[in-house]
Design a protein around this motif. Structure first.
Motif, PDB file in Angstrom:
ATOM      1  N   GLY A   1       0.783  -1.230   0.000  1.00 39.07           N
ATOM      2  CA  GLY A   1       0.000   0.000   0.000  1.00 39.07           C
ATOM      3  C   GLY A   1       0.810   1.272   0.000  1.00 39.07           C
ATOM      4  O   GLY A   1       0.245   2.361  -0.130  1.00 39.07           O
ATOM      5  N   GLY A   2       2.126   1.188   0.164  1.00 42.71           N
ATOM      6  CA  GLY A   2       2.982   2.361   0.046  1.00 42.71           C
ATOM      7  C   GLY A   2       2.995   3.286   1.252  1.00 42.71           C
ATOM      8  O   GLY A   2       3.601   4.360   1.190  1.00 42.71           O
ATOM      9  N   ARG A   3       2.389   2.872   2.360  1.00 40.81           N
ATOM     10  CA  ARG A   3       2.387   3.702   3.573  1.00 40.81           C
ATOM     11  C   ARG A   3       2.676   2.875   4.814  1.00 40.81           C
ATOM     12  O   ARG A   3       2.362   3.275   5.916  1.00 40.81           O
ATOM     13  N   ARG A   4       3.315   1.720   4.601  1.00 38.74           N
ATOM     14  CA  ARG A   4       3.540   0.813   5.717  1.00 38.74           C
ATOM     15  C   ARG A   4       5.031   0.691   6.048  1.00 38.74           C
ATOM     16  O   ARG A   4       5.874   0.603   5.175  1.00 38.74           O
ATOM     17  N   MET A   5       5.318   0.655   7.341  1.00 40.65           N
ATOM     18  CA  MET A   5       6.640   0.320   7.865  1.00 40.65           C
ATOM     19  C   MET A   5       6.618  -1.148   8.240  1.00 40.65           C
ATOM     20  O   MET A   5       5.687  -1.602   8.921  1.00 40.65           O
ATOM     21  N   VAL A   6       7.629  -1.921   7.782  1.00 43.90           N
ATOM     22  CA  VAL A   6       7.643  -3.356   8.036  1.00 43.90           C
ATOM     23  C   VAL A   6       8.936  -3.757   8.726  1.00 43.90           C
ATOM     24  O   VAL A   6       9.994  -3.148   8.526  1.00 43.90           O
ATOM     25  N   MET A   7       8.843  -4.799   9.544  1.00 49.73           N
ATOM     26  CA  MET A   7       9.998  -5.415  10.188  1.00 49.73           C
ATOM     27  C   MET A   7       9.861  -6.914  10.023  1.00 49.73           C
ATOM     28  O   MET A   7       8.795  -7.469  10.284  1.00 49.73           O
ATOM     29  N   ALA A   8      10.954  -7.572   9.585  1.00 49.65           N
ATOM     30  CA  ALA A   8      10.907  -9.004   9.325  1.00 49.65           C
ATOM     31  C   ALA A   8      12.167  -9.667   9.866  1.00 49.65           C
ATOM     32  O   ALA A   8      13.273  -9.150   9.689  1.00 49.65           O
ATOM     33  N   GLY A   9      11.985 -10.828  10.502  1.00 52.28           N
ATOM     34  CA  GLY A   9      13.120 -11.576  11.025  1.00 52.28           C
ATOM     35  C   GLY A   9      12.934 -11.889  12.488  1.00 52.28           C
ATOM     36  O   GLY A   9      11.864 -12.283  12.931  1.00 52.28           O
ATOM     37  N   ARG A  10      14.003 -11.680  13.264  1.00 46.68           N
ATOM     38  CA  ARG A  10      13.966 -11.926  14.690  1.00 46.68           C
ATOM     39  C   ARG A  10      14.913 -10.945  15.377  1.00 46.68           C
ATOM     40  O   ARG A  10      15.567 -10.138  14.713  1.00 46.68           O
ATOM     41  N   LEU A  11      14.998 -11.047  16.688  1.00 50.24           N
ATOM     42  CA  LEU A  11      15.843 -10.145  17.446  1.00 50.24           C
ATOM     43  C   LEU A  11      17.285 -10.232  16.982  1.00 50.24           C
ATOM     44  O   LEU A  11      17.884 -11.299  16.952  1.00 50.24           O
ATOM     45  N   TRP A  12      17.836  -9.107  16.589  1.00 43.65           N
ATOM     46  CA  TRP A  12      19.217  -8.935  16.144  1.00 43.65           C
ATOM     47  C   TRP A  12      19.542  -9.687  14.852  1.00 43.65           C
ATOM     48  O   TRP A  12      20.696  -9.923  14.537  1.00 43.65           O
ATOM     49  N   GLU A  13      18.506 -10.058  14.108  1.00 43.85           N
ATOM     50  CA  GLU A  13      18.675 -10.492  12.725  1.00 43.85           C
ATOM     51  C   GLU A  13      17.377 -10.162  12.001  1.00 43.85           C
ATOM     52  O   GLU A  13      16.488 -10.991  11.872  1.00 43.85           O
ATOM     53  N   ARG A  14      17.288  -8.927  11.573  1.00 41.06           N
ATOM     54  CA  ARG A  14      16.021  -8.461  11.027  1.00 41.06           C
ATOM     55  C   ARG A  14      16.272  -7.420   9.942  1.00 41.06           C
ATOM     56  O   ARG A  14      17.350  -6.845   9.828  1.00 41.06           O
ATOM     57  N   VAL A  15      15.225  -7.181   9.163  1.00 45.18           N
ATOM     58  CA  VAL A  15      15.213  -6.125   8.153  1.00 45.18           C
ATOM     59  C   VAL A  15      14.045  -5.196   8.465  1.00 45.18           C
ATOM     60  O   VAL A  15      12.938  -5.651   8.778  1.00 45.18           O
ATOM     61  N   VAL A  16      14.305  -3.907   8.405  1.00 45.32           N
ATOM     62  CA  VAL A  16      13.283  -2.880   8.585  1.00 45.32           C
ATOM     63  C   VAL A  16      13.222  -2.070   7.291  1.00 45.32           C
ATOM     64  O   VAL A  16      14.261  -1.729   6.730  1.00 45.32           O
ATOM     65  N   ALA A  17      12.031  -1.785   6.816  1.00 45.29           N
ATOM     66  CA  ALA A  17      11.904  -1.005   5.577  1.00 45.29           C
ATOM     67  C   ALA A  17      10.655  -0.132   5.645  1.00 45.29           C
ATOM     68  O   ALA A  17       9.615  -0.557   6.159  1.00 45.29           O
ATOM     69  N   TYR A  18      10.787   1.097   5.125  1.00 45.01           N
ATOM     70  CA  TYR A  18       9.638   1.984   5.034  1.00 45.01           C
ATOM     71  C   TYR A  18       9.920   3.077   4.010  1.00 45.01           C
ATOM     72  O   TYR A  18      11.054   3.527   3.860  1.00 45.01           O
ATOM     73  N   PRO A  19       8.867   3.523   3.295  1.00 44.27           N
ATOM     74  CA  PRO A  19       9.064   4.585   2.301  1.00 44.27           C
ATOM     75  C   PRO A  19       9.216   5.939   2.971  1.00 44.27           C
ATOM     76  O   PRO A  19       8.584   6.215   3.997  1.00 44.27           O
ATOM     77  N   ILE A  20      10.076   6.794   2.376  1.00 45.22           N
ATOM     78  CA  ILE A  20      10.282   8.138   2.919  1.00 45.22           C
ATOM     79  C   ILE A  20       9.993   9.234   1.892  1.00 45.22           C
ATOM     80  O   ILE A  20       9.864  10.395   2.274  1.00 45.22           O
ATOM     81  N   VAL A  21       9.895   8.881   0.609  1.00 43.89           N
ATOM     82  CA  VAL A  21       9.605   9.868  -0.430  1.00 43.89           C
ATOM     83  C   VAL A  21       8.789   9.196  -1.526  1.00 43.89           C
ATOM     84  O   VAL A  21       9.119   8.089  -1.959  1.00 43.89           O
ATOM     85  N   ASP A  22       7.738   9.868  -1.986  1.00 40.77           N
ATOM     86  CA  ASP A  22       7.026   9.453  -3.200  1.00 40.77           C
ATOM     87  C   ASP A  22       7.714  10.096  -4.397  1.00 40.77           C
ATOM     88  O   ASP A  22       7.860  11.323  -4.445  1.00 40.77           O
TER      89      ASP A  22
END
Length: 434
Positions: free
Chosen positions: A212-233
């Protein structure tokens, strides 16, 4: 919504106005003079908060030769967005940031553990912004020079503890970051920051939006994870996405050399997250789209018993550096700035103001530092990784909704952005008396 007024001030003789006049006239016979060491987000927020409260004798000492819009992405949570909006920066930030609408946690297979609304969608009166750190600082820095005059910032001024007595001010505020020189006056035996052994790789990538282009996501586990979120359209329908990849690479301590502009080889994070390919996000493709990759050690410091050294106090990362968990570092610095400016105006003396500021902010931020060490709300990912290391067919067989709800809502209370509390509390701003 960004034009929401401050709580009204009775200019004919409110208690706060009387205290403001008494402080200026009886304690000094003139307005308080404030020196700020560090022109980052916290230092600029303090300068703007002081100006808004009628304190214009403000000098910012910045070590760099100019304000530079460097860095990657950052989140401004609703409790900090409220303060920036009350400082009159809502329009500018809304134009260059993305309003985060959702946050979700996932396991290493991309399976969703939790999703929640954020910002206005969560019932706050203020948004949550995802924005480039440099662009946020640019807005703050330009506002400081516009409102207080270009001469209020002394560039190329690196202040050491031995220089403290030469600063002509009633109050000195050290907002000089995790490696604060002034902090050594308060904790001379402390030593370097504490590394937990986690390496963070950070970058921004131009790519199609996800979920949807407005979501912050975190995937993985503690101290092995990826975080991603949009900051500019972007104009072509794509987005500039900020990402952080984290992996425990060492047992921690001693602290490795830290350089905020240190570039890393892309193969480093790719080797860790090569199989993080989800139907909603291809993590290796996202990492590969970055023009450069920065590397940082994840570090913090133990909470201090006090922040004061005479007329000097600490603010932001100089006072309470914390792990980047829960998107709270910059937001807490902004709250520090607002509280300190308020107390400097309302209290009858500098000593009383610094004591009141510390009494409010030190225990509050110490709680966040300690909670972040336990992963804050992101602890739910570690619980799922332990209980279902190979994924799950039905989430409710692994964890109940009540347990998940308590993990994520408890952190909001700890960090000071529970929506019911934030929406109802009085403004931290104070208007100068006429």
């Amino acid at each position: 919504w960004w034009q929401l007024p401050l709580e009204p001030v009775d200019r004919r003789g409110s208690a706060s106005a009387r205290r403001t006049r008494r402080f200026a006239r009886l304690r000094y016979g003139r307005p308080v003079r404030v020196a700020i060491i560090g022109g980052g987000i916290g230092g600029c927020a303090l300068a703007l908060s002081l100006e808004a409260a009628g304190v214009r004798d403000v000098q910012v000492y910045e070590a760099s030769a100019e304000f530079r819009e460097l860095g990657v992405g950052i989140n401004v949570l609703p409790h900090a967005a409220r303060e920036l909006i009350e400082l009159g920066l809502g329009d500018q930030l809304d134009a260059l940031a993305i309003r985060t609408g959702e946050l979700s946690y996932h396991n290493r297979f991309g399976q969703q553990i939790w999703v929640e609304p954020r910002g206005l969608a969560a019932g706050y009166r203020w948004p949550q912004w995802s924005v480039h750190r440099g662009r946020l600082l640019g807005v703050l820095a330009r506002a400081v020079e516009e409102r207080l005059g270009e001469g209020c910032v002394r560039f190329g001024s690196r202040i050491d503890p031995t220089d403290l007595d030469s600063i002509d001010a009633d109050v000195v505020v050290a907002a000089d970051g995790i490696h604060s020189a002034m902090r050594t006056l308060v904790a001379p035996e402390e030593g370097p920051p504490l590394w937990n052994g986690v390496t963070m790789w950070r970058g921004v990538s131009e790519m199609p939006g996800f979920l949807g282009g407005r979501r912050m996501v975190m995937a993985g586990r503690l101290w092995e994870r990826v975080v991603a979120y949009p900051i500019v359209d972007l104009d072509d329908g794509r987005q500039l996405v900020n990402w952080i990849a984290e992996k425990r690479t060492d047992d921690g301590r001693p602290m490795p050399r830290q350089d905020w502009t240190a570039e890393a080889d892309l193969d480093e994070p790719l080797s860790v997250f090569a199989d993080y390919r989800f139907d909603w996000l291809d993590v290796p493709a996202m990492l590969s789209a970055a023009t450069s990759v920065l590397r940082y050690p994840m570090a913090d410091r133990d909470p201090l018993p006090n922040w004061r050294h005479g007329r000097m106090t600490l603010l932001g990362d100089a006072a309470h550096p914390m792990y980047p968990v829960g998107s709270n570092g910059a937001s807490q610095a902004i709250i520090d700035a607002r509280v300190l400016a308020r107390e400097l105006v309302l209290q009858p003396s500098v000593d009383a103001a610094l004591d009141a500021y510390e009494a409010q902010r030190l225990p509050a931020t110490a709680a966040v530092v300690l909670s972040n060490r336990k992963a804050g709300p992101e602890r739910c990912m570690e619980i799922i990784a332990e209980r279902a290391p190979n994924g799950f067919n039905h989430l409710h067989q692994v964890i109940g909704r009540d347990e998940l709800e308590e993990i994520v809502t408890a952190y909001r209370r700890t960090a000071g952005f529970d929506p019911a509390v934030l929406n109802e509390r009085p403004s931290l701003g104070v208007r100068p008396p006429s």
